[in-house]
Design a protein around this motif. Structure first.
Motif, PDB file in Angstrom:
ATOM      1  N   SER A 110       0.850  -1.186   0.000  1.00  0.00           N
ATOM      2  CA  SER A 110       0.000   0.000   0.000  1.00  0.00           C
ATOM      3  C   SER A 110       0.887   1.237   0.000  1.00  0.00           C
ATOM      4  O   SER A 110       2.060   1.182   0.320  1.00  0.00           O
ATOM      5  N   GLU A 111       0.298   2.361  -0.366  1.00  0.00           N
ATOM      6  CA  GLU A 111       1.069   3.600  -0.414  1.00  0.00           C
ATOM      7  C   GLU A 111       0.150   4.752  -0.038  1.00  0.00           C
ATOM      8  O   GLU A 111      -1.024   4.761  -0.376  1.00  0.00           O
ATOM      9  N   ASP A 112       0.716   5.758   0.654  1.00  0.00           N
ATOM     10  CA  ASP A 112      -0.067   6.921   1.048  1.00  0.00           C
ATOM     11  C   ASP A 112      -0.448   7.748  -0.171  1.00  0.00           C
ATOM     12  O   ASP A 112       0.399   8.027  -1.027  1.00  0.00           O
ATOM     13  N   ALA A 124      -2.884  11.260  -0.928  1.00  0.00           N
ATOM     14  CA  ALA A 124      -3.732  12.332  -0.396  1.00  0.00           C
ATOM     15  C   ALA A 124      -5.124  12.208  -1.013  1.00  0.00           C
ATOM     16  O   ALA A 124      -5.266  12.133  -2.232  1.00  0.00           O
ATOM     17  N   PRO A 169      -4.435   1.905  -1.720  1.00  0.00           N
ATOM     18  CA  PRO A 169      -3.875   3.158  -1.195  1.00  0.00           C
ATOM     19  C   PRO A 169      -4.222   3.332   0.277  1.00  0.00           C
ATOM     20  O   PRO A 169      -5.179   2.743   0.774  1.00  0.00           O
ATOM     21  N   GLU A 170      -3.420   4.115   0.962  1.00  0.00           N
ATOM     22  CA  GLU A 170      -3.684   4.469   2.365  1.00  0.00           C
ATOM     23  C   GLU A 170      -3.925   5.957   2.434  1.00  0.00           C
ATOM     24  O   GLU A 170      -3.115   6.716   1.915  1.00  0.00           O
ATOM     25  N   PRO A 171      -4.996   6.432   3.009  1.00  0.00           N
ATOM     26  CA  PRO A 171      -6.116   5.632   3.489  1.00  0.00           C
ATOM     27  C   PRO A 171      -6.957   5.127   2.313  1.00  0.00           C
ATOM     28  O   PRO A 171      -6.910   5.690   1.220  1.00  0.00           O
ATOM     29  N   THR A 189      -9.475   7.420  -4.665  1.00  0.00           N
ATOM     30  CA  THR A 189      -8.073   7.156  -4.982  1.00  0.00           C
ATOM     31  C   THR A 189      -7.876   5.705  -5.422  1.00  0.00           C
ATOM     32  O   THR A 189      -8.672   4.832  -5.080  1.00  0.00           O
ATOM     33  N   LYS A 245      -0.500   6.698  -9.227  1.00  0.00           N
ATOM     34  CA  LYS A 245      -1.552   7.151  -8.312  1.00  0.00           C
ATOM     35  C   LYS A 245      -2.654   7.870  -9.076  1.00  0.00           C
ATOM     36  O   LYS A 245      -2.371   8.756  -9.879  1.00  0.00           O
TER      37      LYS A 245
END
Length: 159
Positions: A26-28, A30, A61-63, A68, A77
């Motif tokens: 997972s990846e942050d 916005a 993705p996080e969150p 997203t 992304k």
């Protein structure tokens, strides 16, 4: 030789390690805050997004959000419902009526060179969809071919 007792103790440890590694995919990202009609279009888009783009597998993705999505590592992304880009906003410091844009599979995209790759943003749609592609995946525009159908189906043309 590993005793039976040690072997059974090692299995739970390996399971935990594999789980930790698989969760790191997972990846942050916005999360934008679209409202009303734009939010409805973005939620519809999220349901139609492909499991792969340019051969890259979809991640989490996080969150987690309906606005997203990510693919690959490093992540491509997607954010839906982002504000109108400054280069398209008359009167903004960065306004550029001659900004670079191109059509890919029926969708017009603004493209902006980033430090590592490109950021593409839909234009002439009822919600702005932004896709950031790391330079590792050059030519970066290739991911857009797999996203065009979903965008056309769920985010109508209009301003």
């Amino acid at each position: 030789m590993i005793s039976t007792r040690r072997r059974y103790l090692a299995l739970p440890l390996l399971t935990v390690l594999f789980a930790a590694v698989s969760c790191s995919a997972s990846e942050d990202v916005a999360v934008p805050s679209p409202k009303g009609e734009a939010a409805r279009h973005c939620k519809a888009l999220h349901k139609e997004l492909p499991q792969t783009v340019d051969g890259l597998k979809r991640g989490t993705p996080e969150p987690v959000s309906d606005f997203t999505a990510i693919w690959g590592d490093p992540a491509v992304k997607l954010r839906c419902g982002v504000p109108k880009p400054d280069v398209l906003t008359y009167g903004s410091e960065h306004y550029n009526p001659k900004a670079d844009a191109a059509e890919v599979n029926g969708v017009e995209w603004l493209f902006e060179k980033q430090e590592d790759g490109y950021r593409f943003t839909t234009v002439l749609r009822k919600a702005f969809v932004e896709v950031t592609v790391p330079g590792k995946y050059a030519p970066e525009v290739d991911v857009l071919t797999d996203l065009g159908r979903a965008v056309q189906k769920t985010v109508p043309v209009g301003v």
